[in-house]
Write a protein that holds these residues in place. Structure first.
Motif, mmCIF file in Angstrom:
data_model
loop_
_atom_site.group_PDB
_atom_site.id
_atom_site.type_symbol
_atom_site.label_atom_id
_atom_site.label_comp_id
_atom_site.label_asym_id
_atom_site.label_seq_id
_atom_site.Cartn_x
_atom_site.Cartn_y
_atom_site.Cartn_z
ATOM 1 N N THR A 163 -6.213 -0.752 -4.668
ATOM 2 C CA THR A 163 -6.281 -2.055 -4.166
ATOM 3 C C THR A 163 -6.940 -3.215 -5.798
ATOM 4 O OG1 THR A 163 -6.368 -2.100 -1.720
ATOM 5 C CG2 THR A 163 -7.038 -4.232 -2.660
ATOM 6 N N MET A 165 -4.710 -4.241 -8.073
ATOM 7 C CA MET A 165 -3.448 -5.210 -7.517
ATOM 8 C C MET A 165 -4.137 -6.533 -8.488
ATOM 9 S SD MET A 165 -1.978 -3.853 -4.305
ATOM 10 C CE MET A 165 -0.569 -5.529 -3.751
ATOM 11 N N GLY A 223 -7.671 -9.072 -0.725
ATOM 12 C CA GLY A 223 -7.045 -8.494 -1.060
ATOM 13 C C GLY A 223 -7.964 -7.120 -0.077
ATOM 14 N N PHE A 230 -3.259 -9.641 -0.125
ATOM 15 C CA PHE A 230 -2.260 -8.572 -0.611
ATOM 16 C C PHE A 230 -3.038 -7.383 -0.497
ATOM 17 C CE2 PHE A 230 -6.035 -9.887 -3.674
ATOM 18 C CZ PHE A 230 -6.528 -9.250 -4.159
ATOM 19 N N VAL A 273 -3.158 -5.933 5.042
ATOM 20 C CA VAL A 273 -2.770 -7.325 5.147
ATOM 21 C C VAL A 273 -2.847 -8.759 5.895
ATOM 22 C CG1 VAL A 273 -1.037 -8.752 3.292
ATOM 23 C CG2 VAL A 273 -1.721 -6.396 2.430
ATOM 24 N N GLY A 320 2.146 -11.973 2.398
ATOM 25 C CA GLY A 320 1.244 -11.130 2.019
ATOM 26 C C GLY A 320 2.166 -9.738 0.553
ATOM 27 N N LEU A 321 1.317 -9.305 0.018
ATOM 28 C CA LEU A 321 1.669 -8.571 -0.998
ATOM 29 C C LEU A 321 0.948 -7.707 -1.185
ATOM 30 C CD1 LEU A 321 3.805 -8.250 -3.781
ATOM 31 C CD2 LEU A 321 1.581 -8.512 -4.957
ATOM 32 N N LYS A 322 2.342 -6.585 -0.574
ATOM 33 C CA LYS A 322 1.720 -5.474 -0.446
ATOM 34 C C LYS A 322 2.500 -3.960 -1.434
ATOM 35 C CE LYS A 322 2.040 -6.157 4.857
ATOM 36 N NZ LYS A 322 2.891 -5.798 6.443
ATOM 37 N N CYS A 362 2.571 -8.523 -8.849
ATOM 38 C CA CYS A 362 0.811 -8.464 -9.080
ATOM 39 C C CYS A 362 1.184 -9.422 -9.538
ATOM 40 C CB CYS A 362 0.011 -7.513 -8.525
ATOM 41 S SG CYS A 362 0.115 -6.009 -8.087
ATOM 42 N N PHE A 394 3.156 -12.762 -8.553
ATOM 43 C CA PHE A 394 1.925 -13.344 -6.960
ATOM 44 C C PHE A 394 1.077 -14.125 -7.778
ATOM 45 C CE2 PHE A 394 -0.983 -12.403 -3.599
ATOM 46 C CZ PHE A 394 -0.302 -12.738 -2.831
#
Length: 149
Positions: free
Chosen positions: A10, A13, A51, A84, A98, A116-118, A131, A134
């Motif tokens: 994370t 990210m 995040g 995220f 997330v 949400g960015l996963k 990312c 994003f």
């Protein structure tokens, strides 16, 4: 941006998202959740990114729990926000942290400007680019929102 990372996924990210934001010329403050004990700091920003990795069968990481609970005391009305985190498809609830963060942001009045960015486990090259994108989209949406006020 406030995030929690145990294995570094994370955090990777977060760094890529930060780089994407900075590519637009926008500024961003980045903090590990352990260094930000008071969610009231979120009220000082027009945009909020949270995040977190998903722990166990769909929980927030322990280091995010108190911050998450204390978010009940903040008013995030009209704030642009997104979440995220790194995920593991081995578990039944993929990326639930997330989803929990997005729900809390919405509950507190924030306006989610992105899903949400996963990312599955360690970000690969294409995930890092996702990312960054994003972050660019988040910064551009924030700038667009400010110009239309």
């Amino acid at each position: 941006m406030i995030y929690a990372s145990m294995s570094g996924n994370t955090e990777e990210m977060a760094t890529a998202i930060e780089n994407g934001i900075r590519e637009t010329g926008a500024e961003i403050d980045v903090m590990d959740v352990n260094d930000c004990p008071d969610p009231a700091v979120l009220e000082n920003y027009a945009g909020i990114l949270l995040g977190a990795y998903t722990w166990g069968d769909g929980e927030l990481p322990y280091e995010f729990e108190e911050f998450y609970d204390d978010m009940d005391k903040v008013d995030l009305a009209a704030k642009a926000a997104a979440s995220f985190g790194s995920c593991d498809s081995f578990y039944p609830k993929y990326g639930a942290a997330v989803d929990l963060l997005n729900e809390k942001l919405t509950e507190r009045g924030a306006r989610l400007i992105h899903e949400g960015l996963k990312v599955e486990l360690t970000p690969e090259d294409d995930d890092v680019e996702s990312c960054k994108e994003f972050g660019r989209r988040f910064a551009n949406e924030l700038l667009f929102s400010k110009q239309n006020k």
